[in-house]
Write a protein that holds these residues in place. Sequence first.
Motif, short mmCIF file in Angstrom:
data_model
loop_
_atom_site.label_atom_id
_atom_site.label_comp_id
_atom_site.label_asym_id
_atom_site.label_seq_id
_atom_site.Cartn_x
_atom_site.Cartn_y
_atom_site.Cartn_z
N VAL A 187 0.86 -1.18 0.00
CA VAL A 187 0.00 0.00 0.00
C VAL A 187 0.90 1.23 0.00
N ILE A 188 0.76 2.03 -1.04
CA ILE A 188 1.63 3.20 -1.23
C ILE A 188 0.80 4.46 -1.10
N ARG A 189 1.28 5.35 -0.23
CA ARG A 189 0.64 6.66 -0.04
C ARG A 189 1.63 7.81 -0.23
N GLU A 190 2.91 7.54 -0.07
CA GLU A 190 3.93 8.59 -0.14
C GLU A 190 4.06 9.15 -1.56
N PRO A 191 3.97 10.46 -1.72
CA PRO A 191 4.09 11.06 -3.06
C PRO A 191 5.37 10.67 -3.80
N LYS A 192 6.48 10.62 -3.09
CA LYS A 192 7.76 10.28 -3.74
C LYS A 192 7.72 8.87 -4.31
N THR A 193 7.16 7.93 -3.58
CA THR A 193 7.08 6.54 -4.05
C THR A 193 6.14 6.43 -5.24
N LYS A 194 5.00 7.13 -5.18
CA LYS A 194 4.06 7.10 -6.31
C LYS A 194 4.71 7.70 -7.56
N LYS A 195 5.49 8.76 -7.38
CA LYS A 195 6.18 9.38 -8.51
C LYS A 195 7.20 8.41 -9.12
#
Length: 180
Positions: free
Chosen positions: A49-57
Amino acid sequence: MTVDEAIKARRSIRKYQDRPVLESDVNHLLDLARYSPSSMNGQPWHFIVIREPKTKKELAEIKNKYCPAEKRAYDADFLETAPVVVVICVDTERSFGRELENSVLTAAHLQLAACAAGLASVYMSAYAGDEPQLAEEIGRMLNIPKNIRPITIIPLGYPDEVAPPKTLRPLKEMIHLERY
């Protein structure tokens, strides 16, 4: 919402409201997704589960890097605006040679559950048979162990667009009795 309604209402949405999705809601959806069928009931799923903007980018950049030319109109930049992104992975030792099927079935269950809960999603692949570097790079980025394979990416959020009505081929073109 009934199962029939969820199946008919589920649409691919790539634009989400700037509104968080509660952790408890995500956990409920993942709990429902784990009821999906799996080869020999191996239940091989792992959900990142990904919520961090940097990881999504970073994830969007990897997806765009390996996007086939015919799909460039559907870049992955929108992942950055999804409140939650779920990467569905499978344990190869619990998949019995059915990694892709096990993940896709779970992704479908997750998408239908999300739709029934008022959330939008879109199916994305983290695996491509002709491009193994896609899954390998996602695996490295997310620190996924070697026996666990990322297969599917499902962004989740409250819809900020309305998909056009879906046009379906006539059912009679698809049904064949006894033989093709």
